[in-house]
Motif scaffolding. Sequence first.
Motif: not given
Length: 123
Positions: A84-88
């Motif tokens: 669930s990777l996020k840009p942050e």
Amino acid sequence: VQLQAFGGGLVQAGGSLRLSCAASGRSFSRNAMGWFRQAPGKEREFVSAISWNGGSTQYTDSVKGRFTISRDNAENTVYLRMSSLKPEDTAVYYCAARSYYTNSYVADDYHTWGQGTLVTVSS
């Protein structure tokens, strides 16, 4: 012990990556290990850590439930499974070893660092 991190890359938001950190030397199984990251223009921050036998793990709040740290002492390798990777989450990720059995979230507690692997999460 010497460390080499790999497995970074470009992934879309919501995707997954697994980072690996391969250690050389005979002390790996006695070392607690940690993952830290540094985003552009930001300070290095703690991500996760694991004790010498995997019995204890720590995570920073922003990755709890999404990242999983594990280790294989027979293979002298520590892993960071990121989901669930996020840009942050975009940063250079570093693995580190400390000459104690117990894990720590404090960077200064670690005596050996790998070269880092870049993770880029696109939105």
